[in-house]
Design an enzyme around this catalytic site. Structure first.
Site, PDB file in Angstrom:
ATOM      1  N   SER A 116      18.516  61.715   1.855  1.00  0.00           N
ATOM      2  CA  SER A 116      19.658  62.569   1.499  1.00  0.00           C
ATOM      3  C   SER A 116      20.201  62.055   0.167  1.00  0.00           C
ATOM      4  O   SER A 116      21.161  61.324   0.103  1.00  0.00           O
ATOM      5  CB  SER A 116      20.727  62.551   2.593  1.00  0.00           C
ATOM      6  OG  SER A 116      21.300  61.278   2.745  1.00  0.00           O
ATOM      7  N   HIS A 149      18.122  62.592   8.958  1.00  0.00           N
ATOM      8  CA  HIS A 149      17.491  61.364   9.457  1.00  0.00           C
ATOM      9  C   HIS A 149      17.012  61.486  10.903  1.00  0.00           C
ATOM     10  O   HIS A 149      16.513  60.516  11.479  1.00  0.00           O
ATOM     11  CB  HIS A 149      18.455  60.175   9.358  1.00  0.00           C
ATOM     12  CG  HIS A 149      18.777  59.805   7.940  1.00  0.00           C
ATOM     13  ND1 HIS A 149      19.812  58.981   7.607  1.00  0.00           N
ATOM     14  CD2 HIS A 149      18.192  60.148   6.767  1.00  0.00           C
ATOM     15  CE1 HIS A 149      19.860  58.823   6.288  1.00  0.00           C
ATOM     16  NE2 HIS A 149      18.896  59.535   5.762  1.00  0.00           N
ATOM     17  N   GLU A 164      25.450  59.952  10.009  1.00  0.00           N
ATOM     18  CA  GLU A 164      25.557  58.557  10.467  1.00  0.00           C
ATOM     19  C   GLU A 164      26.866  58.286  11.202  1.00  0.00           C
ATOM     20  O   GLU A 164      27.946  58.583  10.690  1.00  0.00           O
ATOM     21  CB  GLU A 164      25.464  57.598   9.262  1.00  0.00           C
ATOM     22  CG  GLU A 164      24.157  57.755   8.514  1.00  0.00           C
ATOM     23  CD  GLU A 164      24.079  56.955   7.225  1.00  0.00           C
ATOM     24  OE1 GLU A 164      24.848  55.977   7.066  1.00  0.00           O
ATOM     25  OE2 GLU A 164      23.258  57.312   6.372  1.00  0.00           O
ATOM     26  N   GLU A 204      17.040  55.471  10.774  1.00  0.00           N
ATOM     27  CA  GLU A 204      17.722  54.206  10.504  1.00  0.00           C
ATOM     28  C   GLU A 204      17.928  53.390  11.779  1.00  0.00           C
ATOM     29  O   GLU A 204      18.717  52.456  11.808  1.00  0.00           O
ATOM     30  CB  GLU A 204      19.047  54.462   9.781  1.00  0.00           C
ATOM     31  CG  GLU A 204      18.806  55.122   8.413  1.00  0.00           C
ATOM     32  CD  GLU A 204      20.037  55.208   7.540  1.00  0.00           C
ATOM     33  OE1 GLU A 204      21.163  54.976   8.038  1.00  0.00           O
ATOM     34  OE2 GLU A 204      19.882  55.496   6.338  1.00  0.00           O
ATOM     35  N   ASP A 254      29.264  58.566   8.103  1.00  0.00           N
ATOM     36  CA  ASP A 254      28.702  59.161   6.891  1.00  0.00           C
ATOM     37  C   ASP A 254      28.162  60.539   7.259  1.00  0.00           C
ATOM     38  O   ASP A 254      26.985  60.674   7.616  1.00  0.00           O
ATOM     39  CB  ASP A 254      27.582  58.301   6.289  1.00  0.00           C
ATOM     40  CG  ASP A 254      26.988  58.957   5.036  1.00  0.00           C
ATOM     41  OD1 ASP A 254      27.552  59.968   4.565  1.00  0.00           O
ATOM     42  OD2 ASP A 254      25.958  58.460   4.527  1.00  0.00           O
ATOM     43  N   GLU A 294      32.346  58.377   4.620  1.00  0.00           N
ATOM     44  CA  GLU A 294      31.536  58.477   3.394  1.00  0.00           C
ATOM     45  C   GLU A 294      31.072  59.920   3.216  1.00  0.00           C
ATOM     46  O   GLU A 294      30.702  60.580   4.196  1.00  0.00           O
ATOM     47  CB  GLU A 294      30.328  57.543   3.574  1.00  0.00           C
ATOM     48  CG  GLU A 294      29.317  57.554   2.453  1.00  0.00           C
ATOM     49  CD  GLU A 294      28.115  56.664   2.841  1.00  0.00           C
ATOM     50  OE1 GLU A 294      28.299  55.680   3.586  1.00  0.00           O
ATOM     51  OE2 GLU A 294      26.998  56.980   2.405  1.00  0.00           O
ATOM     52  N   ASP A 349      29.126  58.417  -2.071  1.00  0.00           N
ATOM     53  CA  ASP A 349      27.697  58.067  -2.165  1.00  0.00           C
ATOM     54  C   ASP A 349      27.024  59.068  -3.110  1.00  0.00           C
ATOM     55  O   ASP A 349      26.848  58.790  -4.299  1.00  0.00           O
ATOM     56  CB  ASP A 349      27.082  58.079  -0.752  1.00  0.00           C
ATOM     57  CG  ASP A 349      25.575  57.901  -0.748  1.00  0.00           C
ATOM     58  OD1 ASP A 349      24.990  57.572  -1.797  1.00  0.00           O
ATOM     59  OD2 ASP A 349      24.954  58.089   0.319  1.00  0.00           O
ATOM     60  N   LYS A 389      23.826  51.460  -3.887  1.00  0.00           N
ATOM     61  CA  LYS A 389      22.387  51.481  -3.583  1.00  0.00           C
ATOM     62  C   LYS A 389      21.632  51.168  -4.862  1.00  0.00           C
ATOM     63  O   LYS A 389      21.727  51.920  -5.838  1.00  0.00           O
ATOM     64  CB  LYS A 389      21.987  52.875  -3.101  1.00  0.00           C
ATOM     65  CG  LYS A 389      22.578  53.311  -1.756  1.00  0.00           C
ATOM     66  CD  LYS A 389      22.392  54.818  -1.568  1.00  0.00           C
ATOM     67  CE  LYS A 389      22.526  55.249  -0.123  1.00  0.00           C
ATOM     68  NZ  LYS A 389      22.581  56.737   0.000  1.00  0.00           N
ATOM     69  N   HIS A 441      21.477  49.989   2.277  1.00  0.00           N
ATOM     70  CA  HIS A 441      20.028  50.248   2.341  1.00  0.00           C
ATOM     71  C   HIS A 441      19.764  51.725   2.028  1.00  0.00           C
ATOM     72  O   HIS A 441      20.695  52.479   1.760  1.00  0.00           O
ATOM     73  CB  HIS A 441      19.532  49.918   3.759  1.00  0.00           C
ATOM     74  CG  HIS A 441      20.093  50.859   4.800  1.00  0.00           C
ATOM     75  ND1 HIS A 441      19.486  51.098   6.005  1.00  0.00           N
ATOM     76  CD2 HIS A 441      21.226  51.640   4.804  1.00  0.00           C
ATOM     77  CE1 HIS A 441      20.195  51.976   6.702  1.00  0.00           C
ATOM     78  NE2 HIS A 441      21.252  52.319   5.999  1.00  0.00           N
ATOM     79  N   LYS A 468      26.016  48.286   4.806  1.00  0.00           N
ATOM     80  CA  LYS A 468      25.426  49.102   5.878  1.00  0.00           C
ATOM     81  C   LYS A 468      23.925  49.044   5.704  1.00  0.00           C
ATOM     82  O   LYS A 468      23.395  49.281   4.623  1.00  0.00           O
ATOM     83  CB  LYS A 468      25.968  50.543   5.871  1.00  0.00           C
ATOM     84  CG  LYS A 468      25.512  51.454   4.765  1.00  0.00           C
ATOM     85  CD  LYS A 468      25.842  52.932   5.095  1.00  0.00           C
ATOM     86  CE  LYS A 468      25.120  53.890   4.176  1.00  0.00           C
ATOM     87  NZ  LYS A 468      25.393  55.305   4.489  1.00  0.00           N
TER      88      LYS A 468
HETATM   89  P1  PGA Z   1      19.431  58.109   2.340  1.00  0.00           P
HETATM   90  O1  PGA Z   1      20.697  58.087   3.287  1.00  0.00           O
HETATM   91  O2  PGA Z   1      18.963  56.735   2.128  1.00  0.00           O
HETATM   92  O3  PGA Z   1      18.473  58.985   3.095  1.00  0.00           O
HETATM   93  O4  PGA Z   1      19.898  58.756   1.056  1.00  0.00           O
HETATM   94  C1  PGA Z   1      21.654  57.075   3.258  1.00  0.00           C
HETATM   95  C2  PGA Z   1      23.019  57.613   2.971  1.00  0.00           C
HETATM   96  O5  PGA Z   1      23.229  58.832   2.805  1.00  0.00           O
HETATM   97  O6  PGA Z   1      23.944  56.817   2.892  1.00  0.00           O
HETATM   98 ZN    ZN Z   2      25.533  58.382   2.404  1.00  0.00          ZN
END
Ligand code: PGA
Ligand code: ZN
Length: 419
Positions: free
Chosen positions: A42, A156, A165, A206, A244, A286, A313, A338, A366, A389
């Site tokens: 995502s 996911h 999440e 995840e 999230d 988030e 994010d 990230k 991650h 996270k």
């Molecule tokens: P992604 O998801 O690693 O698939 O982008 C993680 C997030 O959205 O925080």
């Molecule tokens: Zn996110």
């Protein structure tokens, strides 16, 4: 000063069975270190570009041989045969060598893999742990609060849940090791709750459970019950909940958001989140609104920014310039961090510094596609940001990061918790 003897890469598999890079850096002193490159599903539209081959005869077009060849060829050649003063020095050269704003030519996967492997090689060469060798952001190191993603939805997991999440954060734990214990015990209690309720206990990308639930409040109720079952207090004194939703993924073409089949305007979403914060121990949200919904984000921040953490994010992409602009616009009060969203370790640290100076919190993260690489555990400790996270307390590529934090805590006795 140091010299780089060679840089090379392999096309390996990530946790989702997609190809990614493992990059190896060898210094002139003989030190060798490698890094596994993470990969998201995502993704924000302004992330640095992950270079994929697009050759549909291999891995459905997801191969990374082009990126691998860039490491073995152009990147290795450019970094050999001269001396460097720092990781920042090399990262800047990689950025210039690529020459595009989003690292689209050589690929952010090639570049971040090189940057991470080099950071690790420099630590090994200096006989220093990575967390002690990484440049900080002007704060003392500490062990971060782990946010365990115990229930997966969105892109996911194949269930009907729109929110991506549901995380548990042991904010009240006395130490990192006790926080990990709380995460694992609540996870086990949640598995029992799900099984007793007749739900499947299969896992999403995840490592969180991915039951056939569609209503966010049903999930929140189960998690609160699981926290209690495990003997913890739901809330910021014990184990709190972080969300999230990753709402860019369920925003419709007309701008509304679709949650369990119902259409929500931005203001409806803000009202929904306000209700969730009133009714459940939710301390952090988030990507509550999409990356294109800047006016909505401003209203969300005005409505909830004093009560909870609002993490950007997709809307920030770990990009120092984008974050600086968003801070000026009153968007959010924290950033997800990230490394592959921006593409070098040095720029990741710059993004964290921008946040720190503006009083924005940072949560190191991650990606949904991971390797057993534990770089981000050391990054979170080195920068003292206080939050990480990295998925459920399950599956090797997730647990590797938490186990690395346990090791760092045992070695250092550093303080634990949010800043
Ligand atoms: P992604 O998801 O690693 O698939 O982008 C993680 C997030 O959205 O925080
Ligand atoms: Zn996110």
């Amino acid at each position: 000063m140091f010299e780089i003897a060679s840089v090379s890469a392999l096309e390996i598999l990530d946790s989702r069975s997609r190809p990614t890079l493992q990059v190896t850096v060898t210094l002139a002193d003989g030190t060798t270190a490698d890094a596994g490159v993470p990969s998201g599903a995502s993704t924000g539209t302004r992330e640095a570009v992950e270079l994929r081959d697009g050759d549909t005869d291999r891995y459905g077009g997801l191969g990374v041989r082009t990126a691998r060849d860039h490491v073995d060829g152009e990147i290795s050649a450019a970094l050999q045969g001269r001396s460097w003063s720092s990781l920042a020095d090399v990262d800047e050269a990689l950025r210039a060598l690529d020459g595009t704003p989003a690292k689209a030519r050589l690929g952010a996967n090639s570049i971040i893999g090189t940057s991470m492997a080099l950071a690790r090689a420099l630590a090994v060469s200096a006989r220093t742990p990575l967390y002690a060798s990484l440049p900080g952001v002007g704060r003392s190191p500490r062990l971060p609060v782990p946010c365990f993603n115990v229930l997966n939805g969105g892109v996911h997991a194949p269930n009907p849940l729109d929110f991506q999440e549901f995380m548990i954060s042991p904010l009240g734990a006395p130490s990192l090791a006790e926080a990990v214990r709380a995460g694992a015990e609540v996870y086990a209690a949640l598995r029992r709750r799900l099984a007793d309720g007749g739900h499947t206990t299969g896992l999403g990308d995840e490592g969180g459970f991915a039951p056939d639930l569609a209503e966010p409040t049903d999930v929140l109720r189960l998690i609160v019950d699981a926290i209690t079952d495990a003997g913890y207090t739901p809330g910021t004194d014990g184990v709190a909940i972080a969300l999230d939703p990753a709402s860019s993924e369920f925003q419709q073409a007309d701008g509304t958001y679709s949650v369990n089949g119902r259409p929500y305007s931005s203001d409806d979403m803000i009202a929904l989140y306000t209700q969730l914060v009133d009714d459940f121990p939710v301390w952090s949200i988030e990507d509550g609104l999409s990356e294109s919904d800047r006016a909505g984000w401003q209203r969300l921040t005005a409505a909830l920014g004093e009560r909870i953490q609002l993490v950007g994010d997709d809307i920030f992409c770990t990009n120092p310039a984008i974050i600086r602009e968003a801070i000026g616009d009153g968007i959010g009060n924290a950033a997800l961090i990230k490394v592959n969203q921006i593409g070098t370790v040095t720029e990741t640290l710059a993004a964290m510094r921008v946040c720190h100076e503006a009083g924005y919190a940072q949560m190191v993260s991650h990606r949904s596609g991971e390797t057993p690489d534990t770089f981000i555990a050391d990054l979170a400790v080195a920068t003292g940001c206080g939050q990480i996270k990295t998925g459920a307390p399950a599956r090797g590529e997730r647990v590797a990061k938490y186990n690395r934090l346990i090791r760092i805590e045992a070695e250092t006795g550093l303080p634990y918790g949010l800043r």
